[in-house]
Design a protein around this motif. Sequence first.
Motif, PDB file in Angstrom:
ATOM      1  N   LEU A  85       0.936  -1.320   0.011  1.00 48.75           N
ATOM      2  CA  LEU A  85       0.105   0.075  -0.020  1.00 48.75           C
ATOM      3  C   LEU A  85       0.879   1.266  -0.125  1.00 48.75           C
ATOM      4  N   VAL A  86       1.974   1.446   0.606  1.00 48.04           N
ATOM      5  CA  VAL A  86       3.030   2.522   0.930  1.00 48.04           C
ATOM      6  C   VAL A  86       3.505   2.707  -0.412  1.00 48.04           C
ATOM      7  N   SER A 130       5.109   5.399  -4.988  1.00 45.45           N
ATOM      8  CA  SER A 130       5.823   5.262  -6.201  1.00 45.45           C
ATOM      9  C   SER A 130       4.594   4.924  -7.446  1.00 45.45           C
ATOM     10  N   GLY A 131       3.427   4.654  -6.993  1.00 50.36           N
ATOM     11  CA  GLY A 131       2.421   4.457  -7.900  1.00 50.36           C
ATOM     12  C   GLY A 131       2.126   5.842  -8.783  1.00 50.36           C
ATOM     13  N   GLU A 141       2.338   3.820 -13.714  1.00 45.62           N
ATOM     14  CA  GLU A 141       1.282   3.011 -13.570  1.00 45.62           C
ATOM     15  C   GLU A 141       1.730   1.509 -13.555  1.00 45.62           C
ATOM     16  N   PHE A 142       2.843   0.940 -14.017  1.00 45.38           N
ATOM     17  CA  PHE A 142       3.301  -0.525 -13.833  1.00 45.38           C
ATOM     18  C   PHE A 142       3.406  -0.825 -12.310  1.00 45.38           C
ATOM     19  N   ILE A 143       3.983   0.071 -11.594  1.00 48.64           N
ATOM     20  CA  ILE A 143       4.278   0.004  -9.986  1.00 48.64           C
ATOM     21  C   ILE A 143       2.986  -0.071  -9.403  1.00 48.64           C
ATOM     22  N   ARG A 144       1.857   0.954  -9.678  1.00 49.54           N
ATOM     23  CA  ARG A 144       0.782   1.078  -9.117  1.00 49.54           C
ATOM     24  C   ARG A 144      -0.113  -0.212  -9.264  1.00 49.54           C
TER      25      ARG A 144
END
Length: 164
Positions: A92-93, A98-99, A103-106
């Motif tokens: 969640l953090v 970083s999201g 978009e990929f990280i999110r």
Amino acid sequence: MRVSDAERDAVVRRLQDAYAEGRLDHDEFDMRTHLAMTSKTRDDLAAVTRDLEPVRGRAGSALELAEPTGEDRMLAAAAHAVAVPTLFVGPLVLMLVSGKRSEFIRRQAREAVNLQLTLLLVTIVTFGVGGALYAVTWILSAVAAVFALAGQGFRYPWILRLVK
């Protein structure tokens, strides 16, 4: 003009999003996925998604069009791996911090959060018996981390998608 596998995969991801949002039923999703995977030209491929509205907040976004960088892949893999000791808090953090830039990280952090929330609910509903599933999720988290390191998305099967 003939299409590449990467273009077909992008259309299949768009179909998966539409199916997850309830805009396609199962049979229509299967049919369109088959058509996308067997498309030869861009016109054939465009016909598969022509009647679908753009996916919320992502249509034409530079974040989605860009290939994930090495840092993006590493952080996405970390979102899956950090879920093992921290449950949903670590992913969640990462999703919130970083999201915003990738978009990929999110997407990958959101998957990890949803998996952990689903397991927490199962454990509560089954009065702790569902906690035995956490051992299986360690394996799934490792597999998802490897997919993320390779720059590929990973969707956990059979989870509730509570966080969008």
